[in-house]
Write a protein that holds these residues in place. Sequence first.
Motif, PDB file in Angstrom:
ATOM      1  N   UNK A 179      26.938 -30.617   0.440  1.00 31.04           N
ATOM      2  CA  UNK A 179      27.233 -29.748   0.539  1.00 31.04           C
ATOM      3  C   UNK A 179      26.950 -28.822   1.971  1.00 31.04           C
ATOM      4  N   UNK A 180      27.348 -29.626   3.142  1.00 26.81           N
ATOM      5  CA  UNK A 180      27.516 -29.359   4.147  1.00 26.81           C
ATOM      6  C   UNK A 180      28.848 -29.323   4.246  1.00 26.81           C
ATOM      7  N   UNK A 181      29.661 -29.508   2.957  1.00 30.76           N
ATOM      8  CA  UNK A 181      30.920 -29.894   3.431  1.00 30.76           C
ATOM      9  C   UNK A 181      31.739 -28.451   3.025  1.00 30.76           C
ATOM     10  N   UNK A 182      30.609 -27.701   1.686  1.00 34.99           N
ATOM     11  CA  UNK A 182      29.993 -26.451   1.050  1.00 34.99           C
ATOM     12  C   UNK A 182      29.844 -25.455   2.040  1.00 34.99           C
ATOM     13  N   UNK A 183      29.207 -25.813   3.196  1.00 31.87           N
ATOM     14  CA  UNK A 183      28.830 -24.287   4.187  1.00 31.87           C
ATOM     15  C   UNK A 183      29.597 -24.387   4.984  1.00 31.87           C
ATOM     16  N   UNK A 184      30.382 -25.199   5.241  1.00 33.85           N
ATOM     17  CA  UNK A 184      32.016 -25.048   6.207  1.00 33.85           C
ATOM     18  C   UNK A 184      32.692 -24.267   5.882  1.00 33.85           C
ATOM     19  N   UNK A 185      33.409 -24.802   4.163  1.00 36.35           N
ATOM     20  CA  UNK A 185      34.171 -23.853   3.884  1.00 36.35           C
ATOM     21  C   UNK A 185      34.296 -22.482   3.330  1.00 36.35           C
ATOM     22  N   UNK A 186      32.658 -22.407   3.450  1.00 36.42           N
ATOM     23  CA  UNK A 186      32.203 -20.864   3.364  1.00 36.42           C
ATOM     24  C   UNK A 186      32.461 -20.183   4.498  1.00 36.42           C
ATOM     25  N   UNK A 188      34.567 -21.312   6.989  1.00 32.44           N
ATOM     26  CA  UNK A 188      36.254 -21.416   6.868  1.00 32.44           C
ATOM     27  C   UNK A 188      36.667 -20.155   6.213  1.00 32.44           C
ATOM     28  N   UNK A 189      36.058 -19.507   4.991  1.00 28.39           N
ATOM     29  CA  UNK A 189      36.875 -18.412   4.204  1.00 28.39           C
ATOM     30  C   UNK A 189      37.427 -18.942   3.308  1.00 28.39           C
ATOM     31  N   UNK A 190      37.216 -20.451   2.749  1.00 30.02           N
ATOM     32  CA  UNK A 190      37.968 -21.194   2.153  1.00 30.02           C
ATOM     33  C   UNK A 190      37.618 -21.103   0.117  1.00 30.02           C
ATOM     34  N   UNK A 191      37.462 -20.240  -0.508  1.00 30.80           N
ATOM     35  CA  UNK A 191      36.350 -20.234  -1.373  1.00 30.80           C
ATOM     36  C   UNK A 191      37.343 -21.039  -1.915  1.00 30.80           C
ATOM     37  N   UNK A 192      38.334 -21.916  -2.643  1.00 32.94           N
ATOM     38  CA  UNK A 192      39.047 -22.103  -3.150  1.00 32.94           C
ATOM     39  C   UNK A 192      38.888 -23.613  -3.201  1.00 32.94           C
ATOM     40  N   UNK A 193      39.139 -24.370  -2.338  1.00 33.68           N
ATOM     41  CA  UNK A 193      38.456 -24.971  -1.441  1.00 33.68           C
ATOM     42  C   UNK A 193      36.556 -25.854  -1.525  1.00 33.68           C
ATOM     43  N   UNK A 194      36.214 -24.969  -1.625  1.00 28.63           N
ATOM     44  CA  UNK A 194      34.419 -24.527  -1.442  1.00 28.63           C
ATOM     45  C   UNK A 194      34.198 -24.419  -3.345  1.00 28.63           C
ATOM     46  N   UNK A 195      34.450 -23.839  -4.083  1.00 28.82           N
ATOM     47  CA  UNK A 195      35.341 -24.112  -5.395  1.00 28.82           C
ATOM     48  C   UNK A 195      35.104 -25.440  -5.928  1.00 28.82           C
TER      49      UNK A 195
END
Length: 230
Positions: A179-186, A188-195
């Motif tokens: 979850x924390x990494x998903x928030x960090x990716x948001x 960073x603007x990296x939606x593909x990596x978050x998905x």
Amino acid sequence: MAVRVSATSIVDAVANDLRARILQGGLSTKISLTETETATTYDVARPTAKAAIEKLVAEGLLVRGAHKTARVAELGPDSVRDIYLARAYLESEVLRRLASVRAVPAGAVRANLDIAAVSGGSAMDVVEPDMRFHTCLIDAVGSERISKIYRSLVGEVRLCMTRVQSLNLLDTGLIQAEHQRILELLADGDGQAAALLLDEHLGRARERLVEAIGGTAGPEARLPSSLIPL
């Protein structure tokens, strides 16, 4: 069993109590719920009992049988995969949209802190903040209809999450870390990596639950987290 009623309606109060009993394992798939028995149990009128039961049928927590009886929904492997598929479609697109504006919902941050706080405690304590984390992401898009669609899945999603946690299929620390990494990716603007991380996150839970209820798990069940170096 009398149900206290405050601002909520009697129908909602009965439905809320039944829902809690289902999600806490107090009602099994072997127990039938008739309108008459439910009315007697809660000391309410039969139409009230009927409306409460129908509310949970609409949420997917109960299924109707013959002679107006209802039972707790028994999730098979196909149902579990379909529920997670619906989640993945909605949540993945939401993450891409949030990342496009680098939005990190404060509610999701708080929910993940709550998950960290219960780490080491009961696995069941994770269900509520976990559900809140994902719901906050959905609501952050600001679309009334998307939130409504997601909430139509909430009962079944929570039922799956309850089964996952009751069977100790996932480590709380890993849930919180992803979850924390998903928030960090948001941020960073990296939606593909978050998905992609979300797909891995949900896929692991999905396939481990499928295996636990008698199905054949896919490879996602044994994939290590991408957060853990190989």
